[in-house]
Design a protein around this motif. Sequence first.
Motif, PDB file in Angstrom:
ATOM      1  N   LEU A 232       0.819  -1.205   0.042  1.00  0.00           N
ATOM      2  CA  LEU A 232      -0.026  -0.267  -0.071  1.00  0.00           C
ATOM      3  C   LEU A 232       0.976   1.230   0.101  1.00  0.00           C
ATOM      4  N   HIS A 233       1.880   1.452   0.843  1.00  0.00           N
ATOM      5  CA  HIS A 233       2.649   2.587   0.912  1.00  0.00           C
ATOM      6  C   HIS A 233       3.394   2.873  -0.174  1.00  0.00           C
ATOM      7  N   SER A 234       4.069   1.712  -0.843  1.00  0.00           N
ATOM      8  CA  SER A 234       4.769   1.892  -1.882  1.00  0.00           C
ATOM      9  C   SER A 234       4.193   2.394  -3.208  1.00  0.00           C
ATOM     10  N   SER A 235       2.648   2.447  -3.141  1.00  0.00           N
ATOM     11  CA  SER A 235       1.695   2.938  -4.158  1.00  0.00           C
ATOM     12  C   SER A 235       1.203   4.352  -3.783  1.00  0.00           C
ATOM     13  N   ILE A 236       0.704   4.537  -2.492  1.00  0.00           N
ATOM     14  CA  ILE A 236       0.065   5.804  -2.358  1.00  0.00           C
ATOM     15  C   ILE A 236       0.894   7.235  -2.063  1.00  0.00           C
ATOM     16  N   VAL A 237       2.166   6.607  -1.794  1.00  0.00           N
ATOM     17  CA  VAL A 237       3.336   7.880  -1.781  1.00  0.00           C
ATOM     18  C   VAL A 237       3.396   8.447  -3.042  1.00  0.00           C
ATOM     19  N   GLN A 238       2.762   7.579  -4.181  1.00  0.00           N
ATOM     20  CA  GLN A 238       2.896   8.187  -5.398  1.00  0.00           C
ATOM     21  C   GLN A 238       1.951   9.074  -5.750  1.00  0.00           C
ATOM     22  N   THR A 239       0.853   9.436  -4.792  1.00  0.00           N
ATOM     23  CA  THR A 239      -0.213  10.253  -4.930  1.00  0.00           C
ATOM     24  C   THR A 239       0.323  11.649  -5.163  1.00  0.00           C
ATOM     25  N   ARG A 240       1.454  11.897  -4.493  1.00  0.00           N
ATOM     26  CA  ARG A 240       2.089  13.292  -4.531  1.00  0.00           C
ATOM     27  C   ARG A 240       2.740  13.673  -5.907  1.00  0.00           C
ATOM     28  N   ALA A 241       2.543  14.892  -6.393  1.00  0.00           N
ATOM     29  CA  ALA A 241       2.925  15.365  -7.760  1.00  0.00           C
ATOM     30  C   ALA A 241       4.196  15.810  -7.766  1.00  0.00           C
ATOM     31  N   PHE A 242       5.357  14.907  -7.549  1.00  0.00           N
ATOM     32  CA  PHE A 242       6.742  15.401  -7.366  1.00  0.00           C
ATOM     33  C   PHE A 242       7.236  15.233  -8.745  1.00  0.00           C
ATOM     34  N   GLU A 243       8.299  16.000  -9.294  1.00  0.00           N
ATOM     35  CA  GLU A 243       9.033  16.085 -10.576  1.00  0.00           C
ATOM     36  C   GLU A 243       9.851  14.638 -10.539  1.00  0.00           C
ATOM     37  N   GLN A 244       9.862  13.941 -11.709  1.00  0.00           N
ATOM     38  CA  GLN A 244      10.785  12.915 -11.586  1.00  0.00           C
ATOM     39  C   GLN A 244      12.177  13.422 -12.379  1.00  0.00           C
ATOM     40  N   ASN A 245      12.903  13.658 -10.979  1.00  0.00           N
ATOM     41  CA  ASN A 245      14.341  13.990 -11.360  1.00  0.00           C
ATOM     42  C   ASN A 245      14.772  13.862  -9.699  1.00  0.00           C
ATOM     43  N   ASP A 246      16.070  13.651  -9.705  1.00  0.00           N
ATOM     44  CA  ASP A 246      16.834  13.043  -8.487  1.00  0.00           C
ATOM     45  C   ASP A 246      16.841  14.047  -7.230  1.00  0.00           C
ATOM     46  N   ILE A 247      16.384  15.445  -7.593  1.00  0.00           N
ATOM     47  CA  ILE A 247      16.480  16.341  -6.571  1.00  0.00           C
ATOM     48  C   ILE A 247      15.022  16.326  -5.756  1.00  0.00           C
ATOM     49  N   ASP A 248      14.073  16.246  -6.737  1.00  0.00           N
ATOM     50  CA  ASP A 248      12.365  16.155  -6.190  1.00  0.00           C
ATOM     51  C   ASP A 248      12.108  14.622  -5.562  1.00  0.00           C
ATOM     52  N   ARG A 249      12.941  13.745  -6.048  1.00  0.00           N
ATOM     53  CA  ARG A 249      12.683  12.346  -5.507  1.00  0.00           C
ATOM     54  C   ARG A 249      13.438  12.400  -4.163  1.00  0.00           C
ATOM     55  N   THR A 250      14.460  12.957  -4.017  1.00  0.00           N
ATOM     56  CA  THR A 250      15.210  12.905  -2.686  1.00  0.00           C
ATOM     57  C   THR A 250      14.251  13.741  -1.810  1.00  0.00           C
ATOM     58  N   LYS A 251      13.718  14.828  -2.080  1.00  0.00           N
ATOM     59  CA  LYS A 251      12.723  15.740  -1.174  1.00  0.00           C
ATOM     60  C   LYS A 251      11.673  14.759  -0.752  1.00  0.00           C
ATOM     61  N   ALA A 252      10.876  14.108  -1.958  1.00  0.00           N
ATOM     62  CA  ALA A 252       9.886  13.341  -1.541  1.00  0.00           C
ATOM     63  C   ALA A 252      10.075  11.973  -0.592  1.00  0.00           C
ATOM     64  N   ILE A 253      11.303  11.507  -0.904  1.00  0.00           N
ATOM     65  CA  ILE A 253      11.829  10.510   0.273  1.00  0.00           C
ATOM     66  C   ILE A 253      11.785  10.993   1.477  1.00  0.00           C
ATOM     67  N   LYS A 254      12.456  12.155   1.543  1.00  0.00           N
ATOM     68  CA  LYS A 254      12.714  12.839   3.147  1.00  0.00           C
ATOM     69  C   LYS A 254      11.195  12.956   3.753  1.00  0.00           C
TER      70      LYS A 254
END
Length: 439
Positions: A232-254
Amino acid sequence: MSQHWRKSHQENSLSEVFASIPIPKGGGFWRNLRAFIGPGFMVAVGYMDPGNWATDLAGGAQFGYTLLSVILISSLFAILLQHLALKLGVATGRDLAQACGDSFSKPVAYFLWIICELAIAACDLAEVIGSALALHLLFNIPILAGILITILDVFLILYFQNRGFRVLESIVMALLAVITLCFGYEMWVAEPVVSQVLHGLVPSTSIIMDEHQLYVAIGILGATVMPHNLYLHSSIVQTRAFEQNDIDRTKAIKYATWDSTISLSFAFFINASILILAAAAFHWNGRKDVADIQDAFLLLDPVMGTKWASILFAVALLASGQNATVTGTLAGQIVMEGFIDLKLKPYLRRLITRLIAIVPAFFVTWLWGESHINELLILSQVILSMQLSFAVIPLVWFTSDAKRMGKFVNPTWMTWFAWSVSAIILSLNCYLLGQIFFA
């Protein structure tokens, strides 16, 4: 990063139902956290569902504060594993079920799917029983009738699901606030001895040596670390519209990790409170035989000398059951689409899952009586624990693979720690199986 794994955010199955939730450009810590907060709470409610109540009540009434250490350790395991799950989703754009479907042969994927469906059914069984018990305790509705009433959850959840993901998150967090307030009151009137509670947070060898403690402890582990929550978590975390680049993915993970950790800390408080309440009210008053939710409800007021303890206990139980229903619905959709690419109408998917849970609950209650409901509840949590390794091992493997994760691969220390957690879970489950079938 492999193109096979670097799928677009729009291909996530949930995005077919929910629009992506925007996140701020820049902004401070609190503004970003507010944007990402939500998925962690959706996951956390599964860690405080009615199945936890049965195992925590049994542990507290029978063994005092001894199994508090199991709740603490299980919560730490959960924080680590949910971090890995959200990181997989953000870094690869694929949830755990899709990752398994991509990586394994069809027979293996089908096997893992069936195992996961069993876990979801076991979780839903706990929700059915918990909700039916709460209705019985609050409104004197017969448990058999309460079990049938839970079918209405299907339509209730679908109604709110169609209103958007933020609406679901808000409902979940509101119900969590109700549960927290109820147990805040319970802790206030129970007046546990703080030194004894702190001592219970230290692991004891008796947990391993005593097969009765071990059985309940593994039930707590199964109730605390929920296998389907990883999907569930690995899917619904993607409901946030972050950009597909390393900087934004790092921010999203944080920020998703902050969301997850804060949420699971709430879950730890609720689970610990249930066990502490049972220990303070029953174990230390010579009522070690109280491991049944109904008995606990009837005895709380007389033991603690208040007229609100029992009512708030049942209100929290009902809120807990309804909360966990939401996550079970979404997890079922995710694993079916991810493992075998089978899409069903949401109402049909939910109805099938709920009927699988209702049938055993209804017939056990009908044939053997309400006294066996609690045993069925604890068994459901042991079943969940048995399924856990089949979700944890692929998760650790995927997030430790640099080809899949790129710069977001687990550091060496985390890989070793995650594999150690997997080994502990697998070892405990094998030991319990040996006790059940060969003792």
